[in-house]
Scaffold this active site. Structure first.
Site, PDB file in Angstrom:
ATOM      1  N   ARG A  38       1.169  -1.302   0.398  1.00  0.00           N
ATOM      2  CA  ARG A  38      -0.300   0.169   0.143  1.00  0.00           C
ATOM      3  C   ARG A  38       1.064   1.286   0.112  1.00  0.00           C
ATOM      4  O   ARG A  38       0.041   1.975  -0.545  1.00  0.00           O
ATOM      5  CB  ARG A  38      -0.958  -0.036   1.346  1.00  0.00           C
ATOM      6  CG  ARG A  38      -1.826  -1.080   0.957  1.00  0.00           C
ATOM      7  CD  ARG A  38      -2.761  -0.925   2.713  1.00  0.00           C
ATOM      8  NE  ARG A  38      -4.313  -1.800   2.550  1.00  0.00           N
ATOM      9  CZ  ARG A  38      -5.123  -2.167   2.506  1.00  0.00           C
ATOM     10  NH1 ARG A  38      -5.332  -1.589   4.124  1.00  0.00           N
ATOM     11  NH2 ARG A  38      -6.077  -2.590   2.308  1.00  0.00           N
ATOM     12  N   LYS A 199     -19.427 -15.415   4.531  1.00  0.00           N
ATOM     13  CA  LYS A 199     -20.384 -14.963   4.460  1.00  0.00           C
ATOM     14  C   LYS A 199     -21.017 -14.423   2.570  1.00  0.00           C
ATOM     15  O   LYS A 199     -20.274 -13.871   2.519  1.00  0.00           O
ATOM     16  CB  LYS A 199     -20.340 -13.577   4.998  1.00  0.00           C
ATOM     17  CG  LYS A 199     -20.899 -14.507   6.609  1.00  0.00           C
ATOM     18  CD  LYS A 199     -20.592 -12.821   7.790  1.00  0.00           C
ATOM     19  CE  LYS A 199     -21.232 -13.429   8.911  1.00  0.00           C
ATOM     20  NZ  LYS A 199     -21.359 -12.093  10.123  1.00  0.00           N
ATOM     21  N   GLY A 354      -7.592  -8.351   0.837  1.00  0.00           N
ATOM     22  CA  GLY A 354      -5.948  -8.480   1.586  1.00  0.00           C
ATOM     23  C   GLY A 354      -5.398 -10.055   1.676  1.00  0.00           C
ATOM     24  O   GLY A 354      -4.540 -10.144   1.079  1.00  0.00           O
ATOM     25  N   GLY A 377     -13.257  -3.526   0.912  1.00  0.00           N
ATOM     26  CA  GLY A 377     -14.441  -2.668   1.114  1.00  0.00           C
ATOM     27  C   GLY A 377     -14.704  -2.102  -0.163  1.00  0.00           C
ATOM     28  O   GLY A 377     -15.801  -2.542  -1.011  1.00  0.00           O
TER      29      GLY A 377
END
Length: 398
Positions: A38, A199, A354, A377
């Site tokens: 990053r 999920k 990630g 996200g």
């Protein structure tokens, strides 16, 4: 959607430029950065400004200090790594908008760099606070958002600040947005998405959106367990998400309606726990004491066949519990196959998230992908078709 871009930026030597970066990197117990991707992603924008000899003020968050100063989340290691990568000193402020930050910002010489301390040490950051945004904006003449990874957050240094200063998108942010636009609008076909995660409910919007645009959707990881259970098989003690029957039915129905090939596991690697040896089993052989920890050989061959037939691949979510070598075979072979096909120029490959990037790095395949996104996200929300607050704040009204 068109945004103010760094390409439209008209600045001169000595102008102050505030750059919002995403330096939220992993740091070990000894204070060492374990993955600086990053930080390196921000270098093109920083070097562009250095070439102009601008006065550069960098800002980022680190972790979740909950509005309190916590040395554990200090950006000191980031300043040190940046200094090494840029071959020049990066000055670190001891605060965000306090006296030390103001004095150091006002004392910058042309071509010098100041890094503010962790933005989230100020509780107003995550509240998109106007007062904090104004104080940040007052430090410079120009603002650049180069933090795609936090652009789905309405925070003071991402959204509110753009109301008080001329604002532009940085090189890294533009690259991320263009990659996702390519994926969803004009990717070379056949296109495939390999998607996992724990999920299914958190990725249902993405799945429905991509089913309409892609020829293959491959379900792996813990998400696949929910599908396997839905088909009536025993999954033992494996992770799955309850009460998702209607959602799975919708996904299956959408796949049929859009002629999208939905690829699910046909066999798996199970174990009694994370420390035991893995056992290859067909779905009807799983018993009450089993944990599903990786995909099986037949499933892997099905996925490799799909990869070979694809021109564009999106990968988000490892195939198994890749952190343990015994259960990393699926993720490793997928990573190696995508990398191999990309290098022969037959495949455009994008990986995001990630865990996925960590798996690719573990298997030393990062140089074999067209593009790697460490954003989580923001990457997923833009794929879903959502408007990201940080990008919307940069849009040009036409």
């Amino acid at each position: 959607m068109r945004v103010n871009s760094i390409k439209d930026l008209d600045i001169n030597a000595g102008d102050r430029v505030f750059v919002r970066c995403d330096f939220n990197v992993p740091i070990d117990e000894f204070g060492n950065i374990t993955d600086d991707r990053r930080i390196r992603e921000a270098l093109p924008t920083i070097k562009y400004l250095l070439d102009i000899e601008a006065k550069i003020i960098l800002a980022s968050h680190m972790g979740r200090p909950k509005g309190e100063v916590n040395p554990k989340y200090s950006l000191k290691p980031v300043a040190k790594r940046l200094s090494h990568l840029l071959h020049q000193d990066v000055i670190l402020a001891n605060d965000v908008v306090g006296d030390d930050a103001k004095i150091k910002a006002n004392s910058l010489k042309d071509g010098e760099i100041l890094l503010l301390e962790n933005l989230r040490f100020d509780k107003r950051e995550t509240k998109d606070d106007e007062e904090l945004a104004k104080k940040l904006a007052d430090m410079a003449e120009v603002y650049i958002n180069d933090a795609f990874g936090v652009s789905h957050r309405a925070h003071a240094s991402v959204c509110e600040i753009t109301k008080h200063i001329n604002s532009f998108a940085g090189k890294q942010l533009l690259e991320e947005v263009n990659v996702i636009k390519m994926l969803t609008n004009n990717a070379k076909k056949p296109t495939t998405c390999i998607i996992g995660g724990s999920k299914i409910s958190t990725k249902s919007g993405i799945l429905i959106n991509l089913i309409k645009k892609m020829q293959n959707i491959v379900i792996v990881g813990a998400m696949a367990n929910t599908f396997i259970k839905h088909k009536g098989y025993n999954i033992g003690h494996s992770i799955f998400e309850k009460n998702q029957e209607n959602l799975i039915d919708d996904i299956i129905e959408e796949s049929k309606k859009n002629n999208c090939n939905l690829v699910l596991p046909e066999d798996v690697i199970t174990s009694k726990d994370h420390n035991s040896k893995g056992v290859l089993k067909s779905l009807d052989q799983i018993n009450d004491n089993d944990l599903i920890l990786d995909i099986g050989e037949k499933t892997l061959q099905n996925i490799i066949k799909v990869i070979d037939e694809s021109k564009t691949i999106l990968w988000n979510g490892p195939a198994g519990y890749f952190e343990i070598d015994e259960f990393s075979v699926g993720s490793k072979k997928i990573s190696m196959k995508i990398s191999e096909n990309t290098k022969t120029k037959s495949l455009v490959s994008i990986a995001g998230g990630g865990d996925t990037v960590a798996a690719i790095n573990k298997f030393k395949c990062s140089n074999g992908f067209t593009y790697l996104s460490t954003a989580g996200g923001a990457f997923l929300e833009l794929l879903e078709g959502k408007a990201l607050p940080g990008i919307k704040a940069l849009e040009i009204n036409e």
